[in-house]
Design a protein around this motif. Structure first.
Motif, PDB file in Angstrom:
ATOM      1  N   ALA A 366       0.558 -22.762 -21.984  1.00 53.22           N
ATOM      2  CA  ALA A 366       0.073 -22.786 -20.481  1.00 53.22           C
ATOM      3  C   ALA A 366      -0.610 -21.603 -20.022  1.00 53.22           C
ATOM      4  N   LEU A 367      -0.312 -20.367 -20.804  1.00 53.08           N
ATOM      5  CA  LEU A 367      -0.898 -19.291 -20.224  1.00 53.08           C
ATOM      6  C   LEU A 367      -2.245 -19.062 -21.096  1.00 53.08           C
ATOM      7  N   ALA A 368      -2.752 -19.833 -22.075  1.00 54.58           N
ATOM      8  CA  ALA A 368      -4.049 -19.733 -22.699  1.00 54.58           C
ATOM      9  C   ALA A 368      -5.034 -20.823 -22.029  1.00 54.58           C
ATOM     10  N   PRO A 369      -6.072 -20.357 -21.639  1.00 53.01           N
ATOM     11  CA  PRO A 369      -7.222 -21.152 -20.750  1.00 53.01           C
ATOM     12  C   PRO A 369      -7.976 -21.901 -21.980  1.00 53.01           C
ATOM     13  N   GLN A 370      -8.233 -23.138 -22.053  1.00 50.60           N
ATOM     14  CA  GLN A 370      -8.815 -23.951 -22.927  1.00 50.60           C
ATOM     15  C   GLN A 370     -10.273 -24.374 -22.486  1.00 50.60           C
ATOM     16  N   SER A 371     -10.484 -24.123 -21.220  1.00 54.43           N
ATOM     17  CA  SER A 371     -11.924 -24.598 -20.804  1.00 54.43           C
ATOM     18  C   SER A 371     -12.399 -23.430 -19.536  1.00 54.43           C
ATOM     19  N   ARG A 372     -13.650 -23.545 -19.542  1.00 55.05           N
ATOM     20  CA  ARG A 372     -14.174 -22.686 -18.454  1.00 55.05           C
ATOM     21  C   ARG A 372     -13.270 -22.403 -17.178  1.00 55.05           C
ATOM     22  N   THR A 423      -9.021 -15.062  -4.631  1.00 57.91           N
ATOM     23  CA  THR A 423      -9.443 -16.262  -5.460  1.00 57.91           C
ATOM     24  C   THR A 423      -8.812 -15.756  -6.854  1.00 57.91           C
ATOM     25  N   PHE A 424      -8.211 -16.722  -7.073  1.00 55.29           N
ATOM     26  CA  PHE A 424      -7.174 -16.653  -8.694  1.00 55.29           C
ATOM     27  C   PHE A 424      -8.047 -17.145  -9.690  1.00 55.29           C
ATOM     28  N   TYR A 425      -8.292 -16.357 -10.817  1.00 55.59           N
ATOM     29  CA  TYR A 425      -8.895 -16.785 -12.074  1.00 55.59           C
ATOM     30  C   TYR A 425      -7.983 -16.688 -13.366  1.00 55.59           C
ATOM     31  N   GLY A 426      -7.455 -18.040 -13.757  1.00 60.44           N
ATOM     32  CA  GLY A 426      -6.476 -17.790 -14.756  1.00 60.44           C
ATOM     33  C   GLY A 426      -6.413 -19.210 -15.182  1.00 60.44           C
ATOM     34  N   PRO A 427      -5.191 -19.634 -16.153  1.00 54.84           N
ATOM     35  CA  PRO A 427      -4.843 -20.744 -16.484  1.00 54.84           C
ATOM     36  C   PRO A 427      -4.817 -22.028 -15.383  1.00 54.84           C
ATOM     37  N   LYS A 428      -5.499 -23.044 -15.862  1.00 56.40           N
ATOM     38  CA  LYS A 428      -5.585 -24.386 -14.679  1.00 56.40           C
ATOM     39  C   LYS A 428      -4.007 -24.960 -14.449  1.00 56.40           C
ATOM     40  N   SER A 429      -3.189 -24.738 -15.537  1.00 55.58           N
ATOM     41  CA  SER A 429      -1.749 -25.300 -15.415  1.00 55.58           C
ATOM     42  C   SER A 429      -0.992 -24.538 -14.295  1.00 55.58           C
ATOM     43  N   LEU A 430      -1.586 -23.478 -14.078  1.00 57.55           N
ATOM     44  CA  LEU A 430      -0.482 -22.690 -12.921  1.00 57.55           C
ATOM     45  C   LEU A 430      -0.964 -23.091 -11.679  1.00 57.55           C
ATOM     46  N   ARG A 431      -0.053 -23.872 -10.733  1.00 54.76           N
ATOM     47  CA  ARG A 431      -0.657 -24.155  -9.408  1.00 54.76           C
ATOM     48  C   ARG A 431      -0.043 -22.908  -8.444  1.00 54.76           C
TER      49      ARG A 431
END
Length: 564
Positions: A366-372, A423-431
């Motif tokens: 969940a901590l590793a972004p897989q897309s832009r 503005t938060f930039y990180g994994p999309k799974s973190l809501r």
């Protein structure tokens, strides 16, 4: 006459030690008064022990059993040689032991670098005895993949590194310090170092003390995962920003390369740099855990293999890629150059201050972004409505509220401008969730593991240490039209702080009272670090506000060049 001669002969046999029988003219010596006569061998000689004879512990015995001069000499000679041996051993202990070079004598798994073994099923490097014997018979041990790597390649989260948060799920086979020790030989080697840094976690993965490992060897900086930056990002701005940040950290590098292992952006520039600067050295890939070393090597071999048959052959047996920190457990030697020399994938340096050191193994993907990346901004009418705080003036509702970024980060907003945007930039799974600060503690305890994930599930939430590190931030800015800074969370991502959002045209007279400073409080798990840095120019808006620093010709010449 005959009887007289025979009598004299028999008398001489009875008294062999009396010299007067044969020579009556010699002086008589009383048998009761014997004196010790020293031969030249019993005298102190140069290079031998000069201890007086009377003080030497001679073998026991008297009369015919008494030690001869030869016995004394041999005894003294043995003691001297023994003393020399002890002195020699003491000198060896005083000498500093040099680190051992990378051993190629022991067969290792080509996926993770762990020594192959057949005894411990749960430990890295395990191969069943039948397979091991067969591969050994055909001299193919360097083409064996261990059981753990096979599971990792199928998505299983099997950790093998203990300490620094204590990863669960897998046998604690090696410590982070032991992994780092395996790199200690580099400072004594003639090597070409490629240091990898993750652009999404630039500060957390930078390895500020890289010279402790690399010594005086030449270094190039390779920035990975640039394909994850928001759409519209200008890599010219990113390259200049990275060079400026590297210069401030006082790291002397030959050049900087912006790369993507997925799209092969910038890889050709790295290949050219290797051909130019290698000069017969071995090439070592260094970086923190999960910075993308194995993926980078795969991309490197793919591009090199188009012209180099040795690199093309090496693609068949390449290191395993996994989201688990500590996938690589030992230096992996790769024959990648037709001109000679080796390519080494090295164990990732585990940094205790990253989120991966405290998160459960099952939550690591969940901590590793897989897309832009796509920034999530506050104020956001949809998110505010979901939290029941929507109103006519959304911006004014930020003061006195707390933002939760999953269960890993909490930001208390004490004092900001009415038009401030985060503005938060990180994994999309973190809501993202927002609640009034006065009820933030209760909300966290209630929703941890449910709405606020990771940690995922109540069981992991009960074992969670909480957000123990609290850091107040007073952020100063000069131009409200430009982002003030980034608040980077080690191992996760960053939060861009904009004093005045261009998306809003609202104005408020109270902004004049607090203009120039914003007050936030950031909560993270211990020992995760928080970095306040110049804003990273991402997206189309980054090109508009980013300003290149004006340099003199001397400064321009001293700075490393960047490529992509």
């Amino acid at each position: 006459m005959a009887p007289k001669i025979l009598s004299t002969f028999l008398s001489s046999l009875s008294f062999p030690h009396n010299p007067t029988i044969f020579n009556p003219k010699l002086p008589q010596i009383s048998p009761r008064k014997r004196s010790l006569v020293l031969c030249r061998f019993s005298q102190p000689q140069q290079g031998y022990d000069k201890t007086p004879v009377s003080e030497i512990d001679l073998p026991e015995g008297t009369g015919a059993a008494a030690p001869t001069p030869g016995d004394r000499f041999l005894e003294r000679h043995r003691s001297v040689e023994a003393a020399k041996l002890i002195l020699k051993e003491n000198k060896k202990k005083k000498k500093k032991e040099k680190p051992l070079k990378v051993s190629t004598a022991v067969a290792c798994c080509y996926g993770c670098g762990a020594p192959l073994q057949t005894s411990e099923l749960d430990a890295p490097g395990y191969v069943d005895l039948e397979t091991y014997a067969l591969k050994k018979k055909h001299h193919q041990l360097r083409r064996v993949l261990c059981g753990r790597c096979k599971l990792l390649s199928h998505g299983h989260m099997i950790t093998a590194v203990g300490g620094n948060g204590g990863y669960s799920g897998g046998k604690q086979f090696i410590t982070a310090d032991q992994l780092r020790e395996k790199l200690s030989n580099l400072r004594h080697e003639k090597a070409f170092i490629m240091k990898l840094v993750d652009i999404v976690d630039f500060n957390g993965s930078f390895l500020a003390r890289i010279r402790d490992l690399a010594g005086a060897n030449p270094i190039i900086l390779v920035v990975t995962k640039v394909d994850l930056l928001p759409k519209g990002t200008d890599l010219n701005c990113i390259g200049d920003w990275v060079v400026e940040a590297t210069t401030k950290k006082k790291l002397n590098v030959l050049s900087v390369h912006l790369t993507s292992s997925k799209s092969l952006v910038g890889i050709s520039g790295v290949v050219s740099e290797i051909q130019k600067e290698k000069k017969g050295r071995d090439v070592y890939i260094l970086g923190s855990a999960n910075v993308g070393k194995s993926a980078f090597i795969t991309a490197l071999l793919k591009l090199m293999g188009e012209r180099d048959p040795v690199a093309a052959a090496a693609q068949k047996y390449k290191p395993i890629q996994s989201a688990v920190p500590g996938t690589t457990l030992g230096p992996i030697q790769i024959n990648a150059f037709l001109s000679g020399g080796k390519l080494y994938d090295t164990p990732g340096v585990h940094l205790h201050h990253r989120q991966a050191a405290v998160v459960h193994a099952e939550d690591l993907p969940a901590l590793a972004p897989q897309s832009r990346l796509r920034g999530q901004s506050f104020p956001n009418s949809q998110i505010l409505a979901e939290n029941g705080t929507a109103g006519n003036n959304l911006s004014n509702r930020l003061n006195g509220h707390s933002l939760f970024w999953g269960g890993l980060v909490r930001i208390d907003i004490l004092k900001v401008l009415p038009e401030t945007r985060l503005t938060f930039y990180g994994p999309k799974s973190l809501r993202l969730h927002m609640v009034p600060t006065e009820g933030a503690d209760e909300f966290y305890q209630k929703e941890l593991g449910v709405l606020l994930t990771p940690p995922t599930g109540k069981q992991r939430a009960d074992e969670w240490g909480g957000l123990e590190t609290v850091r107040p931030l007073q952020i100063k800015f000069e131009d409200a039209e430009r982002p003030a800074c980034d608040v980077a969370i080690s191992g996760l991502g960053w939060i861009a702080v904009e004093p005045k959002s261009k998306m809003s045209s609202n104005s408020d007279s109270s902004s004049e009272k607090i203009a120039g400073e914003l007050h936030l409080v950031v909560h993270v798990p211990r020992p995760v670090e928080i970095f306040v840095r110049p804003p990273l120019p991402v997206g189309k808006s980054g090109t508009d506000w980013y300003q290149y620093k004006e340099l003199t010709d001397k400064e321009e010449e001293a700075r490393p060049k960047w490529n992509f």
